[in-house]
Write a protein that holds these residues in place. Structure first.
Motif, PDB file in Angstrom:
ATOM      1  N   ILE A  89      18.383 -27.437  40.943  1.00  0.00           N
ATOM      2  CA  ILE A  89      17.322 -26.480  40.616  1.00  0.00           C
ATOM      3  C   ILE A  89      17.730 -25.067  41.014  1.00  0.00           C
ATOM      4  N   ARG A 186       9.820 -21.066  35.392  1.00  0.00           N
ATOM      5  CA  ARG A 186       9.624 -22.453  35.809  1.00  0.00           C
ATOM      6  C   ARG A 186       9.626 -23.440  34.644  1.00  0.00           C
ATOM      7  N   ASP A 190      12.201 -26.540  34.379  1.00  0.00           N
ATOM      8  CA  ASP A 190      11.706 -27.913  34.243  1.00  0.00           C
ATOM      9  C   ASP A 190      12.300 -28.587  33.007  1.00  0.00           C
ATOM     10  N   ASP A 194      14.449 -31.909  33.051  1.00  0.00           N
ATOM     11  CA  ASP A 194      14.037 -33.078  32.263  1.00  0.00           C
ATOM     12  C   ASP A 194      15.210 -33.595  31.439  1.00  0.00           C
TER      13      ASP A 194
END
Length: 201
Positions: A89, A186, A190, A194
């Motif tokens: 991340i 964000r 994400d 994913d």
């Protein structure tokens, strides 16, 4: 770009690099002349040739400075003291941040990827991309064995660059021109995570 008058004691090499970076990013390698760099930087052409030799060497110096600094920031995140997921991340966020906040870097990278100059693309790989991809492969395999194999690492780069490149268009499609601000990062992070979780090797 308005010509600047060199200040006393000014670092000529860095000033020339900064000016050349903006010109190359906005116009591309072929369109920029050494005379233009001289006029915009305020330094004579002999001074520019003294520091860089020729236009191609100057262009490579611009890229080396931009890409090396970015590669080190990405490596810092990949090698951070955190769980593999948090390191991924942090890496993805660092890529988005650099592309979002440094238009010159983004334009240079985009031009490098599409201009078909194979020697220069090899230079990009050798100076920064290869080491980052190798480290990312290891991190992905630590996150999930086999996840770093195949095209997943390069697909991550392509997704992030694609998101940043398409952000203005996405804003128009959604009718929200604020999309692309740091607070909106964000959902993109994400989406990449994913993809990582669902991709197969």
């Amino acid at each position: 770009m308005r010509a600047r008058k060199p200040a006393a004691g000014q670092n000529a090499r860095q000033t020339i690099l900064d000016v050349a970076t903006q010109l190359f990013a906005n116009q591309g390698f072929d369109a920029v002349t050494m005379r233009q760099i001289s006029q915009s930087s305020g330094f004579s052409m002999p001074s520019i040739y003294h520091h860089f030799g020729n236009k191609e060497d100057l262009f490579k110096a611009v890229e080396l400075e931009m890409y090396s600094a970015h590669a080190q920031k990405l490596l810092d995140q990949i090698q951070a003291d955190a769980t593999p997921e948090h390191r991924l991340i942090k890496f993805i966020n660092a890529m988005f941040e650099r592309l979002d906040n440094n238009p010159d870097y983004r334009k240079l990278l985009q031009r490098n990827l599409v201009d078909g100059w194979e020697e220069n693309q090899i230079f990009l790989v050798e100076t920064s991309l290869q080491v980052v991809v190798d480290e990312l492969r290891q991190l992905l395999n630590l996150y999930h064995p086999g996840k770093g194999d195949g095209i997943t690492p390069l697909a991550i780069f392509a997704m992030i660059l694609g998101f940043v490149t398409m952000t203005p268009v996405i804003g128009h499609i959604k009718g929200d021109l604020t999309i692309g601000n740091s607070s909106d990062r964000r959902p993109f992070i994400d989406a990449v995570m994913d993809f990582i979780r669902s991709s197969t090797h």
